[in-house]
Structure formats: C-alpha cells, structure tokens
Design an enzyme around this catalytic site. Structure first.
Site, short mmCIF file in Angstrom:
data_model
loop_
_atom_site.label_atom_id
_atom_site.label_comp_id
_atom_site.label_asym_id
_atom_site.label_seq_id
_atom_site.Cartn_x
_atom_site.Cartn_y
_atom_site.Cartn_z
N ARG A 1 -6.57 -8.10 -10.65
CA ARG A 1 -7.69 -9.20 -10.86
C ARG A 1 -8.59 -8.82 -11.76
O ARG A 1 -9.20 -7.99 -11.41
CB ARG A 1 -7.49 -9.86 -9.27
CG ARG A 1 -8.41 -9.85 -8.45
CD ARG A 1 -8.81 -9.91 -7.47
NE ARG A 1 -9.63 -8.87 -6.73
CZ ARG A 1 -10.24 -8.58 -5.64
NH1 ARG A 1 -8.42 -8.72 -5.14
NH2 ARG A 1 -9.99 -7.88 -5.10
N GLU B 1 -3.02 7.51 8.13
CA GLU B 1 -3.37 8.43 6.88
C GLU B 1 -4.33 9.24 7.47
O GLU B 1 -5.26 8.48 8.45
CB GLU B 1 -4.54 7.32 5.92
CG GLU B 1 -3.25 6.68 4.55
CD GLU B 1 -4.23 6.14 3.61
OE1 GLU B 1 -5.57 6.40 4.09
OE2 GLU B 1 -3.92 5.38 2.80
N LYS C 1 0.36 -1.45 0.44
CA LYS C 1 -0.20 -0.08 -0.06
C LYS C 1 1.06 1.18 0.09
O LYS C 1 0.23 2.49 -0.49
CB LYS C 1 -0.58 -0.15 1.53
CG LYS C 1 -1.38 -1.42 1.49
CD LYS C 1 -2.89 -1.10 0.25
CE LYS C 1 -2.93 -2.97 -0.05
NZ LYS C 1 -2.67 -3.42 -1.09
N HIS D 1 -16.04 -5.96 5.59
CA HIS D 1 -15.06 -6.04 3.65
C HIS D 1 -15.31 -6.90 3.25
O HIS D 1 -14.64 -6.43 2.54
CB HIS D 1 -13.55 -5.81 4.63
CG HIS D 1 -13.09 -4.78 5.33
ND1 HIS D 1 -13.17 -3.47 5.18
CD2 HIS D 1 -12.92 -5.01 6.70
CE1 HIS D 1 -12.33 -2.86 6.14
NE2 HIS D 1 -12.47 -3.43 6.98
C1 MV4 Z 1 -9.72 4.25 4.27
C2 MV4 Z 1 -11.53 4.16 5.45
C3 MV4 Z 1 -11.38 5.76 6.03
N1 MV4 Z 1 -10.09 6.64 6.05
N2 MV4 Z 1 -9.18 5.27 4.65
C4 MV4 Z 1 -10.84 -0.93 4.23
C5 MV4 Z 1 -10.22 -1.58 3.33
C6 MV4 Z 1 -9.02 -0.62 2.30
N3 MV4 Z 1 -8.91 -1.10 1.46
C7 MV4 Z 1 -9.27 0.58 2.82
N4 MV4 Z 1 -10.54 0.62 4.15
C8 MV4 Z 1 -10.73 2.03 4.18
N5 MV4 Z 1 -9.73 3.47 4.09
C9 MV4 Z 1 -9.29 6.04 5.05
N6 MV4 Z 1 -8.77 6.92 5.21
C10 MV4 Z 1 -12.38 3.37 5.33
C11 MV4 Z 1 -12.18 2.46 5.09
C12 MV4 Z 1 -12.89 1.27 4.96
C13 MV4 Z 1 -12.88 0.73 4.13
C14 MV4 Z 1 -13.25 1.21 3.22
C15 MV4 Z 1 -14.31 0.67 1.34
C16 MV4 Z 1 -14.75 -0.10 1.51
C17 MV4 Z 1 -14.85 -0.35 2.83
C18 MV4 Z 1 -14.51 -0.41 3.99
C19 MV4 Z 1 -15.46 -0.72 5.53
C20 MV4 Z 1 -14.76 0.05 6.35
C21 MV4 Z 1 -13.74 0.75 5.90
#
Ligand code: MV4
Length: 504
Positions: free
Chosen positions: A292, A200, A116, A235
């Site tokens: 993917r 972040e 990441k 998730h």
């Molecule tokens: C975040 C966020 C809020 N703020 N980053 C969750 C999995 C990963 N792919 C990144 N994720 C998140 N990153 C910041 N700076 C909230 C999430 C997140 C989320 C993102 C996408 C889909 C579902 C989610 C569920 C909870 C938190």
C-alpha cells in the site's frame, strides 16, 4: 489518465489522494461516514457520498458499497489509501471484477505478501535474506524445541497471518517455549482466525529500515531509497526520516536491489514497501512487504523529489515509469512527526473533543499533511493520527532544528496531542546522534513523558517571569496577563509569540 477516481478513505490520506487527483486533472469522489459529514476531505472532493454510520465496519470497510458508489458516480478507479481495505486481496479482486481499476498492486501480489510464511518462502526463492527460521507453521512444541535449539535462543514466535506485531512472543529460555507457543497460537486464532505460528531467531536491538519501491505494468521496478522507522511505540511509528542515518550509499544500493528482487518475485505493480531489520553489524533481513501507500511516504517524496501518490495513479492508468534507477539519490534530509490525539502524559490515552483552535506551522521546508481544521470533532471511531508534520532541510541537524521550530509554531487546542512529546524526543542526544533502535523509544518512555517541562514551557515561563519583573519595576502599565489565569493554556502561545519582541 482517469477522468474520475473514488477515494475509499478518510482523514489526511483521503485529502492527500484528492490533492494528487486535482493536480493530475482527475475528478475525485469522496466517501464518508455520518461522523465525517463535515470533514475536510468531503469538502475538498468534487463529489461526496455518505456510505453509512460511524463504525468502520458499517462504512469505510464495506467494499461492495464502495464499488457500487464508484459505478454510480462514474469513477473508473478506486484509491484505497492505507488501512481499511488497502491490503485486502478480496477487495482488490472485487474492484477488478467490477471492471474498475484498483490503485494498488494486483490481488495476487497482496496475497503473496499477506502470509508471512509465504512471503519468506518467496523471498528465499528470490535470494532475498530473511532472518533464520522456518517457513512453515509449527506443528507442536516438540518441533518448535528442535528448531529453536538449532539456531539458539532467544527466538521469536510469529503468527503467519500476522503483521504489526500481533501474535508475537519472544522466548528466551527453552522451558518457556511450549507455553509461549500455545499463547501465540491462541492470540493468532483470535486476531486473524488462523492459528499458524512459525519461529525465527530473535534479533536484539536492530533498526527498522524500509525501502520504497515503484513498479509499473511494463516490467520496470525501481527503489527510492530507505526510511528509518525505528522510533515506534507498540508497533505504532511516531517519527520517520529519510534517509536513514545508518545507511551508506553502498548499503542503500544493496538494500534497494534486494527490495526490487522481492517486489519482482511477487509480481508487484504500483507503490510498495519492503520492511527490513538492520542489525548493528550492517546485515539486513527482509521482514515483510507493505502492499500500500504508507503513512510515512512524504519523507521519501521530499528527498527524492517526486509525488508518489501521483505515480500510483499514473501507474494504475498504465503509464511507464520514465526514470532511471541512478537518478534516485537522496537530496538533503526529511523528518516526519505523527501528530496524534493522544495524551503522552497519560500513557498515550486517546484524547477526544473539538479542535477549538488550530495554528499550522509554515515557512521554508515545512509540509503539513493533515485531516483536521478548526471545529473538527475528534472521536474514538477512527485512528488517533490527526496529521503529519514533515520537514525537509539540507542536512539532518538542520532538519531536526527545522522540525523543532515547526513543532513550536504548531498550536492544536481542544484535544491533547503528541506535539510536546515530539519536542522532548528531538532534544534527546541519542535521537540527535541517530543512535536509535526499535527498542529505543519504549526504553526511554519514562524520561520522555516525566513531568519535567519541555523547553517550550520553560521559554514561556521565562517570558512570564520577565514581564512580571518589568511590571514590578513599573515598566509595564498593567499586567498583560496574570499567570495561572483560567485562559492560561490559550494565552500561552500568544505569550510565546511575544518572546522575540522581548528579546527572550
Ligand atoms: C522481529 C524482531 C526481532 N527479530 N523479528 C515486529 C512487527 C513485525 N513487522 C516484525 N517485528 C519484529 N520482528 C526478529 N526475528 C523485532 C520485531 C519488532 C519490530 C520490528 C519493526 C519495527 C518495530 C518493532 C518493534 C518490536 C519488535
């Protein structure tokens, strides 16, 4: 085009890839574990090879064995599907080094997007917006404190090797930071063997919107618009749609160009997806790239009118993309519901057993991408996603109505499924208005899983009541069915089918 492709997966996606091969005139080789000897993907393939016992790490995750089977059967390429080995750079490299074609991006692109922090650096260098934060692992709590102070609380600690939310910690107050950092580092070490954690700014209540890209070997990179994926639990996405109700044509163009820039920066080839957080003010931030084919690819296929898996194979075979970006305008609306063998009434506990009866929805605009049939044994070795029900209609309200209709037609007996939960979800005014965020589903879980019957059950009850009343009036010679009989579950759907004839 290839003559023969090995499909290194199982379930619905293995069938999906086999179908794409068949339409392209390509022979498909299935692989299967001992648990999948009678699975539909084994039967539908041109050849099938058993690769080991049920646990994935003794079968579907054995890269060397898969390459060996490809060699032995004369397959020229390996399609990894999603999950399993699909995003393992070492596997993509091993396939290439064996003189075979990996139907996916180059190993280097998988690697570039795998970390990441590396992906953030690459994005920043390409002018792609990312959430404010660091691009290096935190050294210690003091450094974390100083950085968090600079952009303010709440902050989010993330594992550099992460993905799918593992090793993430929200920190709302400075005094919680040191302990959260220790916990995130331990969790990251356990899950990924790498304790690197970065920080972040935490965005509150954004949407998860992702952009599909297709890139060929000749420098053409196109985007195919977005998918709205905010409706997820722990998730795990449950419902996806295309387009997103929050994305205007102008925003689509900007997010699309951004996704293309990220893909170009990674040297990307084949189908991939850029994940974004879309804030309520319309600003968007690149999160990561999925290297993917994704579970939810069908909603993009339906609104854009192309077969993404066929294009994966064509691109891997060296073909050029014959499209212009401006030809990709979403047509109508598509929605996907993931049908899982989980019991919504019991905290989504995985449900196991034999599928004793399966009735599939059909009719206009309905697509079923499934990996089950009558008699399928659902165990605990693999993912609980049994199938995807996907609909396409001219507008979002019509797509919702079509999905409700299709979910009512669907009958899966023998295991608990998410079907009734989806019906409840689609009835909710927020979902109907498209007023959702990544926090919406978990915030509404209690009301969506409470003991209140869904409208399907109410309808059945009404039929039972009407028949009972007719019987009492002497209008029926004999009860067709007695409510509460032991076969009630099985009979219930037959009763449902009688509702038209009864004018209910
Ligand atoms: C975040 C966020 C809020 N703020 N980053 C969750 C999995 C990963 N792919 C990144 N994720 C998140 N990153 C910041 N700076 C909230 C999430 C997140 C989320 C993102 C996408 C889909 C579902 C989610 C569920 C909870 C938190």
């Amino acid at each position: 085009m290839f003559h023969k492709v090995l499909v290194a997966n199982r379930g619905e996606i293995a069938l999906r890839v086999i179908r794409a091969c068949q339409e392209l005139g390509v022979k498909a080789v299935a692989v299967y574990s001992e648990a999948d000897a009678r699975a539909p993907h084994v039967r539908e393939a041109d050849e099938a090879v058993c690769i080991g016992p049920p646990p994935s790490n003794q079968s579907y995750l054995l890269g060397d064995r898969l390459i060996e089977v490809a060699r032995r059967t004369g397959a020229e390429a390996i399609h990894p599907g999603y999950g399993f080995l699909s995003e393992r750079a070492w596997f993509a490299r091993a396939v290439r080094e064996a003189g075979l074609v990996f139907v996916g991006p180059p190993a280097e692109a998988i690697e570039a997007m795998g970390s990441k922090t590396d992906a953030r650096q690459l994005a920043i260098a390409a002018g792609v917006p990312v959430v404010p934060g660091t691009t290096e692992a935190l050294r210690d709590a003091d450094e974390a404190m100083a950085i968090a102070e600079s952009f303010g609380y709440p902050v989010l600690l993330k594992a550099a090797a992460g993905g799918g939310g593992k090793g993430m910690r929200v920190v709302r107050e400075p005094h919680e930071l040191a302990a959260a950092l220790g916990a995130a580092q331990r969790e990251a070490k356990n899950a990924f063997g790498d304790d690197a954690v970065y920080v972040e700014k935490y965005l509150d209540g954004p949407r998860h919107v992702e952009v599909q890209v297709l890139a060929d070997m000749h420098g053409t990179v196109l985007h195919l618009g977005e998918r709205e994926c905010s409706l997820q639990r722990r998730h795990q996405k449950m419902v996806e749609e295309a387009p997103s109700p929050a994305v205007s044509p102008a925003l689509r163009a900007r997010m699309g160009e951004t996704a293309v820039a990220a893909a170009r920066a990674a040297g990307y080839v084949n189908a991939g997806t850029c994940e974004f957080l879309l804030d309520r003010d319309g600003s968007f931030y690149f999160l990561e790239m999925n290297t993917r084919i994704q579970v939810e690819h069908p909603v993009t296929e339906l609104v854009m009118g192309l077969d993404l898996v066929q294009w994966q194979l064509r691109i891997a075979a060296g073909e050029r993309l014959p499209f212009e970006q401006k030809s990709f305008v979403p047509r109508g609306w598509a929605i996907e519901c993931r049908i899982t063998s989980e019991d919504p009434a019991n905290g989504f506990l995985p449900s196991t057993g034999r599928i004793t009866h399966l009735h599939l929805p059909s009719g206009p605009g309905v697509r079923w991408d499934g990996g089950i049939e009558d008699g399928s044994e659902i165990g605990l070795h693999y993912d609980p996603m049994l199938a995807k029900l996907i609909v396409h209609a001219p507008s979002r309200p019509l797509a919702i109505a079509r999905m409700q209709r299709a979910l009512r037609e669907l009958v899966v007996e023998g295991v608990e499924t998410s079907r009734s939960f989806h019906l409840r979800l689609l009835e909710h005014p927020d979902v109907q208005a498209g007023d959702i965020s990544i926090q919406w589903l978990e915030a509404h879980l209690a009301e969506l899983t409470s003991a209140q019957p869904d409208d399907d059950t109410i309808r059945r009850a009404a039929v039972v009541a009407a028949l009972a009343a007719q019987h009492d009036r002497g209008q029926l010679a004999a009860p067709v069915h007695s409510a509460g009989a032991e076969s009630g579950v099985r009979e219930g759907w037959r009763w449902q089918a009688r509702r038209e004839s009864l004018g209910q």
